[in-house]
Enzyme design. Structure first.
Site, PDB file in Angstrom:
ATOM      1  CG  ASP A 333      -1.698   1.244   1.409  1.00 34.27           C
ATOM      2  OD1 ASP A 333      -2.329   1.665   0.434  1.00 34.27           O
ATOM      3  OD2 ASP A 333      -1.675   1.813   2.519  1.00 34.27           O
ATOM      4  CG  ASP A 550      -1.633   2.063   6.646  1.00 39.54           C
ATOM      5  OD1 ASP A 550      -1.706   1.913   5.405  1.00 39.54           O
ATOM      6  OD2 ASP A 550      -1.898   3.131   7.213  1.00 39.54           O
ATOM      7  CG  ASP A 554      -4.270  -1.257   2.787  1.00 37.48           C
ATOM      8  OD1 ASP A 554      -4.420  -1.043   1.579  1.00 37.48           O
ATOM      9  OD2 ASP A 554      -3.693  -0.485   3.558  1.00 37.48           O
TER      10      ASP A 554
END
Length: 655
Positions: A333, A550, A554
């Site tokens: 990410d 995080d 996600d």
């Protein structure tokens, strides 16, 4: 009193060692009694050695047999020892009783050594539990009061003096100090903390007194989550261990059948006498048992988990320590992972007729409810302004957020506020001002993320009458982590074939970050389900894929990935619960450490399995050619078990 307490602690700690000690003492006196001609005493002392040394093994073996209808190694050892004793009494060859007692003793010593090894493995993890405090000093009505941690509530103010351990996760409202977070995040250098910073339970306060405000229940603190995850890791067995356990059950049955055949057939086939036949069959039961094979995997993986915990890498179970060694592709990410996640408002672009303050106030009305770093940055920029919190707020992961702002006076209109990406705003507003779009493009090319702010005002007397209106745009800047480029480079050298970025941000911003850190691919403007689909495609091509993230958006990708890795400090609760591995200090270079740890664990497991199988094969051959007796077989069998157990502890050392 203190002496008795210490004696109790020592007895509890070495409880599994005492049976082996007493068994050894009784065996020694029984041996002397037999050789000095005191047969009565020998026949009293030696059975006592059997009972004391073999009680736990017999109990576990019979429990498994009765409850699970399965044979295990413990029962095989007891049967072999009792068989030797029965044979000795029958033939009046009392040295065979000694052989059986030696078997029991060595098996008890081996069990004690294995327990010690496992305790040593677990001790480094369980030391985290000692960091939890039982009490906290709370400020109530201007006075300090010591209360139980369980009595703390959100909003309570607590005092932590220099040298004290922080009792629960909280925010600093007054004071400045350094905190040693080594046990939680793996950071060896104390971290400076001041007003507005979060501190974690179990960290050691430095030189300054701190006033903290509890912002979440104590049971939700980081240290408590770590403890729950550690307990989960200890209770779960990885696939390789599960396979070995299934193999052991079938193997034990096979050994019993083979042992019975060896106790019956040799006199008819090779002309052995019955004493030799039964003795060799009993020795066969011992040397063929898969104790060493059973100990080849789990001590190694638990040692790896303990080593990772000391490095600030929390594995939820041993399966992930196995899997991460095989990773061929990693997806990252962007915000909070490759970047610091400490985003700030870099520029506010108001539409015609509005000011920058108007844009911030309206955006903050809905972003006050957001957990996303962009939302927090907008609220922080507007904290000095007077704005009204929205109601009926709804976040759409990966797109934006919307809510309703009620009028504060009769002259104002009720408004629906929308903050989000350009394509999200287009659902409400068909055209965006050209001059704002041009400025937004320039900012995005420089690595900024741009969110748009719009309202749909509704006249109170006619709710169906509405007018969409662009208020402006807000540019958000996020710094790339200093260690990101180095971490990516090391992962490639380690053999990771493909490293990609999955982000909901725009492509220009994503490309800017990707170029800075050296990624192979980028996938931008993704919804949570888009990230999930890309992980699946990567798995089809590379089989074993890791996802590092995080945020809430996600979570689906973290769950789908072969190994989900969450950033522990900035990660949301959903990401931390979904992931398989948590990086407590948010350091990307720890991913390389985790992979190396997994690869090292695989090597040690393979070595242990080779030692175990080789030992069994050699002992079986020696038994059939008649070159070993029962005690020698026991020493060889149990010795190999201790060797592979201690071999697994090598992972506790530095790589």
């Amino acid at each position: 009193m203190l002496y008795q307490q210490r004696l109790t602690e020592l007895t509890r700690e070495h409880a599994d060692t005492l049976p082996a000690i007493f068994c050894g003492v009784l065996l020694l006196f029984g041996w002397f009694a037999l050789h000095l001609g005191f047969l009565g005493w020998a026949l009293l002392l030696l059975p006592a050695a059997y009972v004391i040394g073999g009680y736990e093994s017999a109990k576990e073996g019979l429990t498994t047999l009765v409850k699970e209808k399965e044979l295990d190694v413990d029962l095989l050892m007891i049967v072999a020892a009792l068989g030797a004793a029965a044979l000795g009494l029958w033939q009046r060859e009392y040295h065979l009783i000694i052989d059986g007692a030696v078997l029991i003793l060595i098996f008890a010593i081996s069990g004690a050594l294995e327990s010690y090894a496992m305790r040593r493995t677990e001790r480094s993890i369980q030391s985290l539990m000692k960091l939890t405090q039982d009490t906290a000093t709370v400020l109530r009505f201007g006075k300090e009061e010591v209360v139980s941690i369980s009595q703390l509530k959100v909003g309570d103010e607590i005092i932590v003096k220099p040298g004290e351990i922080v009792p629960t996760d909280a925010m600093i409202v007054s004071g400045y100090s350094t905190l040693n977070q080594a046990a939680i995040t793996g950071e060896s250098i104390p971290i400076e903390k001041t007003v507005g910073d979060e501190v974690f339970a179990g960290t050691l306060n430095g030189y300054g007194a701190l006033k903290l405000q509890v912002h979440q229940p104590p049971e939700s603190s980081l240290i408590q989550r770590v403890i729950r995850l550690v307990e989960q890791a200890q209770d779960s067995a990885p696939p390789s261990q599960q396979f070995v356990e299934r193999f052991e059950r079938g193997y034990a049955k096979l050994i019993v059948i083979a042992g019975l055949l060896l106790a019956i057939l040799p006199p008819f086939i090779w002309g052995w006498n019955w004493e030799v036949t039964i003795y060799r069959a009993l020795t066969f039961l011992v040397v063929a048992s898969p104790c060493a094979l059973m100990a080849a995997i789990m001590p190694t993986l638990l040692s790896g988990i303990a080593h990772g915990a000391r490095q600030g890498i929390l594995f939820k179970n041993g399966a992930q320590l196995e899997t991460i060694a095989k990773v061929k592709a990693i997806a990252f990410d962007k915000t909070g992972t490759l970047t610091t996640g400490q985003v700030q408002v870099s520029r506010v672009i108001p539409a015609s007729g509005y000011s920058e303050l108007d844009v911030l106030k309206i955006a903050a009305s809905v972003e006050a409810y957001s957990e996303h770093p962009i939302g927090r940055a907008i609220v922080l920029a507007a904290k000095e302004l007077d704005w009204i919190r929205a109601i009926e707020v709804r976040a759409i992961p990966g797109q934006g957020i919307e809510g309703r702002v009620e009028p504060s006076s009769g002259n104002e209109l009720e408004s629906q506020v929308i903050v989000g990406k350009e394509n999200f705003i287009h659902q409400y507003v068909s055209e965006l001002p050209n001059e704002l779009k041009q400025l937004a493009r320039i900012l995005e090319e420089k690595g900024n993320t741009v969110v748009w702010v719009a309202t749909v005002s509704q006249i109170s007397v006619s709710p169906t009458s509405s007018q969409p209106n662009i208020i402006g745009a807000i540019a958000i800047a996020d710094e790339v982590r200093l260690d990101a480029a180095i971490a990516i480079s090391r992962l490639k050298k380690l053999g990771v074939e493909q490293i990609v970025m999955l982000t909901g941000d725009n492509e220009a911003t994503a490309r800017s970050v990707a170029q800075a850190v050296g990624l192979d691919q980028i996938h931008a403007e993704l919804l949570p389900e888009d990230k999930l689909h890309i992980i699946r495609r990567l798995q089809q091509e590379y089989q074993t894929v890791a996802m590092v993230g995080d945020g809430i958006n996600d979570a689906p990708a973290l769950a789908q990935a072969s190994v989900g890795i969450a950033m522990g400090k900035v990660g949301t609760d959903v990401a931390l619960e979904t992931a398989d591995i948590v990086l407590m200090a948010d350091k990307l270079e720890k991913i390389e450490v985790a992979i190396r740890l997994g690869k090292r664990a695989q090597v040690i497991v393979r070595q242990n399995i080779a030692i175990a199988l080789t030992s069994i094969a050699l002992l079986l051959i020696a038994n059939f050619v008649g070159s070993i007796n029962l005690p020698t077989g026991v020493i060889g069998h149990e010795g190999s078990t201790v060797i592979v157990t201690l071999s697994g502890l090598r992972l506790l050392r530095k790589l």
